[in-house]
Design an enzyme around this catalytic site. Structure first.
Site, PDB file in Angstrom:
ATOM      1  N   CYS A  66      26.053  43.290  39.330  1.00  0.00           N
ATOM      2  CA  CYS A  66      24.939  42.518  38.800  1.00  0.00           C
ATOM      3  C   CYS A  66      24.236  41.972  39.840  1.00  0.00           C
ATOM      4  O   CYS A  66      24.337  42.605  40.783  1.00  0.00           O
ATOM      5  CB  CYS A  66      25.394  41.312  37.712  1.00  0.00           C
ATOM      6  SG  CYS A  66      26.394  39.865  38.644  1.00  0.00           S
ATOM      7  N   HIS A  99      46.647  43.963  48.897  1.00  0.00           N
ATOM      8  CA  HIS A  99      47.247  42.613  48.668  1.00  0.00           C
ATOM      9  C   HIS A  99      47.484  42.297  47.158  1.00  0.00           C
ATOM     10  O   HIS A  99      48.281  41.775  46.879  1.00  0.00           O
ATOM     11  CB  HIS A  99      46.757  41.406  49.589  1.00  0.00           C
ATOM     12  CG  HIS A  99      47.183  41.886  51.062  1.00  0.00           C
ATOM     13  ND1 HIS A  99      47.138  40.957  52.049  1.00  0.00           N
ATOM     14  CD2 HIS A  99      47.426  42.940  51.437  1.00  0.00           C
ATOM     15  CE1 HIS A  99      47.546  41.600  53.180  1.00  0.00           C
ATOM     16  NE2 HIS A  99      47.623  42.867  52.745  1.00  0.00           N
TER      17      HIS A  99
END
Length: 149
Positions: A66, A99
């Site tokens: 966006c 992670h």
């Protein structure tokens, strides 16, 4: 890799360039648009489509674009099982996958240039969750937060 993509009018034309990049790399795409930046539309609609594709197994990861990337990230993170990362650099892009096992990359088309966006995209797509105990432990806590809602 199976990738779902969605962009509102603010994410166009970066979305078009990202589609070309992913096609050239041989990925299987589910493209939810938009392909007309002149028509205002709403980023939550694309977050729902991309997130739904991941939730149902139609896609492994998603890309949302966006204007700032913020709205797309906020909307996507409301969906169960979706971990969306707004990234403006390659380190965050690969670390969010390694992670945090993020499955949606959010980009701000009015914030990052095309070449940087492509580098971020490549870093995100190439990275994999490490599965290390400390990361598993943290993700379990995130999942519990989601379940409490």
């Amino acid at each position: 890799m199976r990738i779902a993509l969605g962009a509102d009018h603010g994410g166009y034309p970066l979305n078009e360039r990202i589609i070309k990049e992913l096609e050239l790399a041989g990925h299987e795409l589910t493209d939810f648009g938009t392909h007309d930046g002149s028509q205002p539309d709403d980023y939550p609609d694309y977050a729902l489509k991309v997130g739904g594709a991941i939730q149902t197994g139609q896609a492994e990861i998603g890309i949302l674009i966006c204007g700032s990337g913020v709205g797309a990230a906020v909307a996507a993170n409301k969906l169960k099982g979706i971990r969306a990362a707004l990234c403006g650099d390659t380190y965050s892009a690969h670390q969010s996958r390694e992670h945090d096992d993020c499955n949606v990359l959010c980009l701000g088309a009015r914030v990052v240039g095309v070449e940087l966006a492509l580098e971020i995209l490549r870093a995100f797509v190439a990275a994999r969750f490490t599965g290390e105990e400390r990361h598993q432990r943290r993700l379990s806590k995130v999942a519990r937060l989601e379940e409490k809602q």
